[in-house]
Write an enzyme that holds these catalytic residues in place. Structure first.
Site, mmCIF file in Angstrom:
data_model
loop_
_atom_site.group_PDB
_atom_site.id
_atom_site.type_symbol
_atom_site.label_atom_id
_atom_site.label_comp_id
_atom_site.label_asym_id
_atom_site.label_seq_id
_atom_site.Cartn_x
_atom_site.Cartn_y
_atom_site.Cartn_z
ATOM 1 C CD GLU A 223 6.368 9.829 4.886
ATOM 2 O OE1 GLU A 223 6.135 11.049 4.670
ATOM 3 O OE2 GLU A 223 5.848 9.204 5.834
ATOM 4 C CD GLU B 6 7.977 8.570 9.155
ATOM 5 O OE1 GLU B 6 6.812 9.053 9.172
ATOM 6 O OE2 GLU B 6 8.927 9.117 8.577
#
Length: 371
Positions: free
Chosen positions: A167, A294
């Protein structure tokens, strides 16, 4: 029968016919699984990682039975991939280096070995948000050294996947990174790490020539903004040392709560029109593929419905979307808002509502491991 049901469910939920028309001839998704978190505990979005707060999902180290969880997921749900987050600082024991600390790496390798013993694919995920202790990170050479050392250890493990970074966010001028790699400002250095002279080349030259490498984009690698932010275009320039992009896979995340933060129990969207349709369109036009590493929601009915729709659409795009991994199992408490931790009742494991009713391939029958 399950395939027909889910596909019809998806099409009925769409607001525009263009999305449905884009769906390809059905083939099952290649991957489904879940994150086995714990080695990343203590890591914040600013790239700090408090090593003492890690809770390894390894029974010998913490009492958390990560192996038992993974065995259950493989045998009873049909999962075939696990993501294993770890802080950079954990692996180097708080040293700003690419040299792996022998004890810390041995601990993490216990989890990777447990994962591999199940026969599943296992993703090594550096969970630092394209930062290191609040900064852009050590030098290019140190980052390359880190990945070279990791890849050297697992270069012969065909089921190890290399997740370059978790991320990245707030990276300025991402669209110009390929042209101005010598003029790096703050986090722009991270996307240079992905280029020909850094992580990808380091991994390949360490001997890991065939395994998948996952390339994340800006904005927490959101599937919704992967194209519009310029991440797709920039990462599309990354190549293997031989000039190909074989097994260089786009790494995308997407939650289903109202602000895409993955911090609320209720789900409000299936993400199809805003995220998966534009992303799959770009991937197909450019001959690329992505893995959703995710996703998830609370153990509530709204998430069962919307996650089912999302997975159904992903399966209809299985030529470009390889699969999905839920967040999260491992060392989380069972009352964590997005818990996918199965409960052991003394004789067997019981799945959470979201896993049992939507994410388990044995339920949705949309993954190659079960069909």
């Amino acid at each position: 029968m399950a395939i027909t049901f889910f596909y019809s469910f998806v099409v009925a939920a769409l607001s525009t016919m263009t999305v449905a028309v884009n769906a390809q001839t059905y083939a099952p998704l290649q991957f489904a699984g879940v994150n086995i978190a714990g080695f990343d505990f203590g890591c914040g979005t600013d790239g700090t990682c408090i090593v003492s707060e890690a809770v390894p999902p390894v029974y010998q180290l913490s009492g958390v039975d990560g192996l038992g969880q993974m065995q259950h997921f493989v045998e009873n749900d049909g999962y075939n991939v696990f993501r294993l987050p770890v802080g950079w600082q954990y692996l180097t024991y708080n040293q700003s280096t690419g040299v792996l600390n022998e004890t810390q790496f041995s601990n993490y390798n216990m989890l990777v070995s447990d994962c591999l013993s199940t026969g599943a694919y296992c993703e090594i995920d550096i969970h630092n948000y394209a930062r290191y202790d609040g900064q852009g990170g050590p030098s290019n050479e140190i980052f390359a050294e880190l990945w070279s050392n990791i890849a050297l250890y697992w270069k012969d493990e065909t089921k190890v996947i290399f997740g370059v970074m978790n991320e990245p966010h707030d990276i300025p001028n991402i669209t110009t990174w390929a042209e101005y790699v010598l003029f790096i400002h703050r986090l722009q250095m991270f996307l240079r790490f992905l280029g020909n002279k850094c992580a990808v080349t380091a991994i390949r030259e360490a001997g890991a020539t065939t395994q998948m490498i996952l390339l994340p984009g800006n904005n927490y690698t959101s599937a919704q903004t992967f194209v519009s932010s310029g991440s797709a275009e920039a990462l599309g320039m990354v190549r293997n040392p031989d000039g190909t992009f074989t097994n260089l896979i786009m790494d995308v995340h997407k939650y289903l709560d109202y602000d895409n933060s993955g911090t609320h129990a209720a789900c409000v969207t299936n993400n199809i029109e805003d995220a998966w349709y534009p992303l799959s369109t770009w991937l197909r036009a450019n001959g690329r593929q992505a893995l959703n590493t995710e996703t998830g929601g609370g153990n509530v009915d709204s998430c069962v419905g919307y996650i089912s729709q999302q997975i159904g659409y992903q399966a209809a795009q299985s030529d470009v979307i390889l699969g999905y991994l839920g967040w999260s199992a491992g060392s989380f408490a069972t009352d964590y808002v997005l818990s996918q931790v199965p409960y052991y009742n003394g004789t067997g494991w019981n799945d959470t509502l979201l896993v049992s009713m939507a994410m388990s391939p044995m339920t949705n029958m949309l993954v190659a491991s079960v069909v």
